[in-house]
Enzyme design. Structure first.
Site, PDB file in Angstrom:
ATOM      1  N   ASP A 181      -5.353  13.018 -25.696  1.00 17.78           N
ATOM      2  CA  ASP A 181      -5.420  11.619 -25.267  1.00 17.78           C
ATOM      3  C   ASP A 181      -4.765  10.815 -26.379  1.00 17.78           C
ATOM      4  O   ASP A 181      -5.378  10.528 -27.410  1.00 17.78           O
ATOM      5  CB  ASP A 181      -6.885  11.217 -25.069  1.00 17.78           C
ATOM      6  CG  ASP A 181      -7.035   9.732 -24.741  1.00 17.78           C
ATOM      7  OD1 ASP A 181      -6.024   9.003 -24.790  1.00 17.78           O
ATOM      8  OD2 ASP A 181      -8.167   9.312 -24.456  1.00 17.78           O
ATOM      9  N   TYR A 234       0.851  -1.203   0.000  1.00 11.17           N
ATOM     10  CA  TYR A 234       0.000   0.000   0.000  1.00 11.17           C
ATOM     11  C   TYR A 234       0.878   1.241   0.000  1.00 11.17           C
ATOM     12  O   TYR A 234       1.851   1.297   0.762  1.00 11.17           O
ATOM     13  CB  TYR A 234      -0.927   0.023   1.224  1.00 11.17           C
ATOM     14  CG  TYR A 234      -2.371   0.025   0.799  1.00 11.17           C
ATOM     15  CD1 TYR A 234      -2.904   1.112   0.122  1.00 11.17           C
ATOM     16  CD2 TYR A 234      -3.189  -1.087   1.015  1.00 11.17           C
ATOM     17  CE1 TYR A 234      -4.206   1.106  -0.321  1.00 11.17           C
ATOM     18  CE2 TYR A 234      -4.494  -1.103   0.571  1.00 11.17           C
ATOM     19  CZ  TYR A 234      -5.003   0.006  -0.097  1.00 11.17           C
ATOM     20  OH  TYR A 234      -6.286  -0.008  -0.541  1.00 11.17           O
ATOM     21  N   LYS A 272      -1.273  -0.292 -25.527  1.00  6.79           N
ATOM     22  CA  LYS A 272      -1.652  -0.429 -26.944  1.00  6.79           C
ATOM     23  C   LYS A 272      -0.358  -0.441 -27.767  1.00  6.79           C
ATOM     24  O   LYS A 272       0.385  -1.404 -27.705  1.00  6.79           O
ATOM     25  CB  LYS A 272      -2.612   0.694 -27.331  1.00  6.79           C
ATOM     26  CG  LYS A 272      -3.926   0.641 -26.526  1.00  6.79           C
ATOM     27  CD  LYS A 272      -4.895   1.696 -26.978  1.00  6.79           C
ATOM     28  CE  LYS A 272      -6.248   1.562 -26.316  1.00  6.79           C
ATOM     29  NZ  LYS A 272      -6.314   2.188 -24.976  1.00  6.79           N
ATOM     30  N   ARG A 305      -1.127  -3.151 -18.862  1.00  6.64           N
ATOM     31  CA  ARG A 305      -2.389  -2.408 -18.908  1.00  6.64           C
ATOM     32  C   ARG A 305      -2.334  -1.274 -17.879  1.00  6.64           C
ATOM     33  O   ARG A 305      -2.093  -1.549 -16.696  1.00  6.64           O
ATOM     34  CB  ARG A 305      -3.490  -3.401 -18.561  1.00  6.64           C
ATOM     35  CG  ARG A 305      -4.882  -3.054 -18.906  1.00  6.64           C
ATOM     36  CD  ARG A 305      -5.694  -4.317 -19.011  1.00  6.64           C
ATOM     37  NE  ARG A 305      -5.409  -4.944 -20.282  1.00  6.64           N
ATOM     38  CZ  ARG A 305      -5.964  -4.578 -21.441  1.00  6.64           C
ATOM     39  NH1 ARG A 305      -6.845  -3.609 -21.485  1.00  6.64           N
ATOM     40  NH2 ARG A 305      -5.633  -5.192 -22.555  1.00  6.64           N
ATOM     41  N   THR A 327      -2.728   5.403 -22.489  1.00  4.99           N
ATOM     42  CA  THR A 327      -2.626   4.059 -21.921  1.00  4.99           C
ATOM     43  C   THR A 327      -1.207   3.577 -22.208  1.00  4.99           C
ATOM     44  O   THR A 327      -0.502   4.147 -23.037  1.00  4.99           O
ATOM     45  CB  THR A 327      -3.620   3.080 -22.578  1.00  4.99           C
ATOM     46  OG1 THR A 327      -3.417   3.103 -23.996  1.00  4.99           O
ATOM     47  CG2 THR A 327      -5.057   3.455 -22.270  1.00  4.99           C
ATOM     48  N   GLU A 378      -0.539   4.844  -0.670  1.00  9.87           N
ATOM     49  CA  GLU A 378      -1.312   6.051  -1.019  1.00  9.87           C
ATOM     50  C   GLU A 378      -0.440   7.299  -0.910  1.00  9.87           C
ATOM     51  O   GLU A 378       0.323   7.448   0.048  1.00  9.87           O
ATOM     52  CB  GLU A 378      -2.499   6.206  -0.068  1.00  9.87           C
ATOM     53  CG  GLU A 378      -3.680   5.356  -0.471  1.00  9.87           C
ATOM     54  CD  GLU A 378      -4.833   5.501   0.513  1.00  9.87           C
ATOM     55  OE1 GLU A 378      -4.735   6.305   1.451  1.00  9.87           O
ATOM     56  OE2 GLU A 378      -5.823   4.789   0.321  1.00  9.87           O
TER      57      GLU A 378
END
Ligand code: PLP
Length: 390
Positions: free
Chosen positions: A198, A45, A227, A233, A224, A47
């Site tokens: 984008d 974790y 691709k 991903r 992303t 954050e």
């Protein structure tokens, strides 16, 4: 390996190995990316952000972050290297959609106006679709494409002047031509709007110099990593340095909780790979293969949206040449012979998004598998035979 899940994984691995993969948004990652995303980093974790170098949003909310802090800084540095930019980068977005969501929330208020390209003309769900958070929370207006499917920059300018949007968005999921970032950026500046790009689909091409770069022009760039970048991903947001704190707060705590450090490790490996001369050569081959396949379809009498391609994908429009066929008919017929692609809306679409009048074809994945132009042309001939049998 007693879990039933591993049977599914083995079955999917077989499917991926045996199929011809022409979905323009898919690719095959390296063993190193697989190792990173399957690592113990999934347990951590973290954050917050690695350092408190800048004020406000940074610093972690958990102990034991000394390793992931270094990893995340390294990942950011490598991504700046990929795109030769000094923009701030946030590597935490879980996906392209999360990146867009965080970007919008960073600089806009609910109800603000965004000028973008509609889903049916090649945009993405997060570019204002009514069924998506974007269309529910923000006020989207859309610029058109011409009858041949090119972005209509005159319409974009007119809409910008008419609607005075707070943000103008360029980028697409199904657009086969170079996007003129300088032109859109100039229009955004003239109406005092943020300019966001984008580049999810074309990011690999931008990295390799096969598409003009939005860096230096756009205020915010999202992408992303899975691709044409051929990585794990995930999503990334780049921005001008003066927007860094807004963007970071837009990701955490506005839109996400703990970052996926194993995925950030995968993104770092992806960036290392994308800096290499091999990756640049790979992208050049993707563009050559896509053009060869597209040209073969044209030779065989098919109608291609915009009449060709400059990038890793193209769209076939069956409206005039095969009016009895929907994109879904073609997708289903090709699925039966293990060729995978997706149905896609075409400009001025008359069918529903579940049927469509076209298909989208991309060569990024098969180029990773070693395709050259001759393979792309042979595959076009096979697809043509199947379509003619329908
Ligand atoms: N933006 C564009 C242009 C895309 O094409 C996509 C995915 O297809 C996304 C954003 C969303 O990415 P994700 O599926 O990771 O949420």
């Amino acid at each position: 390996m007693s879990s039933r899940v591993f049977d599914y994984i083995a079955a999917e691995q077989r499917r991926q190995q045996e199929n011809i993969e022409l979905i323009a948004s898919e690719n095959f990652v390296s063993e190193n990316v697989m190792k990173a995303v399957g690592s113990c980093l999934t347990n951590k974790y973290a954050e917050g952000y690695p350092t408190e170098r800048t004020s406000g949003n940074r610093g972690r909310y958990y102990g034991g972050c000394e390793v992931v802090n270094e990893l995340e800084e390294y990942c950011c540095d490598k991504w700046r290297e990929v795109f030769s930019t000094d923009y701030h980068v946030n590597v935490q977005p879980h996906s392209g959609s999360s990146a867009n969501q965080a970007a919008y929330f960073s600089v806009l208020k609910p109800g603000d106006t965004i000028l973008s390209m509609d889903l049916s003309n090649g945009g993405h769900l997060t570019h204002g679709s009514a069924v998506n958070f974007s269309g529910k929370i923000f006020n989207f207006v859309f610029y058109n494409v011409t009858d041949r499917g090119f972005i209509d920059y005159d319409d974009l300018r007119t809409k910008a002047q008419t609607y005075r949007p707070q943000l103008i968005l360029a980028g697409a999921s199904a657009y086969s031509r170079i996007i003129d970032f300088a032109a859109v950026g100039g229009i955004a500046k003239s109406v005092n709007a943020y300019f966001m790009v984008d580049m999810a689909h074309i990011a690999g091409l931008v990295a390799a110099g096969a598409h003009p770069s939005p860096f230096g022009i756009a205020d915010i760039v999202t992408t992303t990593t899975h691709k044409t970048l051929r990585g794990t991903r995930g999503g990334l947001i780049f921005c001008r340095k003066e927007l860094a704190n807004k963007i970071d707060a837009g990701v955490f705590p506005c839109c996400q909780g703990g970052p996926l450090e194993h995925i950030i490790a995968g993104k770092a490996v992806t960036a290392e790979e994308a800096c290499s001369p091999e990756f640049h050569a790979y992208i050049r081959q993707v563009v050559k293969n896509t053009k060869a396949m597209c040209d073969e379809f044209i030779r065989l009498g098919y109608e291609i949206v915009t009449g060709g391609t400059d990038n890793h994908l193209f769209l076939i429009d069956f409206t005039r040449t095969h009016p009895h066929l929907s994109g879904k008919d073609v997708q289903d017929a090709l699925d039966r012979v293990h060729i995978t692609l997706n149905k896609n809306c075409v400009p001025n679409e008359t069918r529903s998004p579940k049927q469509t009048s076209g298909v989208r074809i991309g060569c990024a994945a098969m180029t990773t598998r070693g395709w050259k132009e001759v393979d792309a042309v042979a595959c076009a001939k096979i697809i043509d035979e199947i379509i003619r049998s329908l």
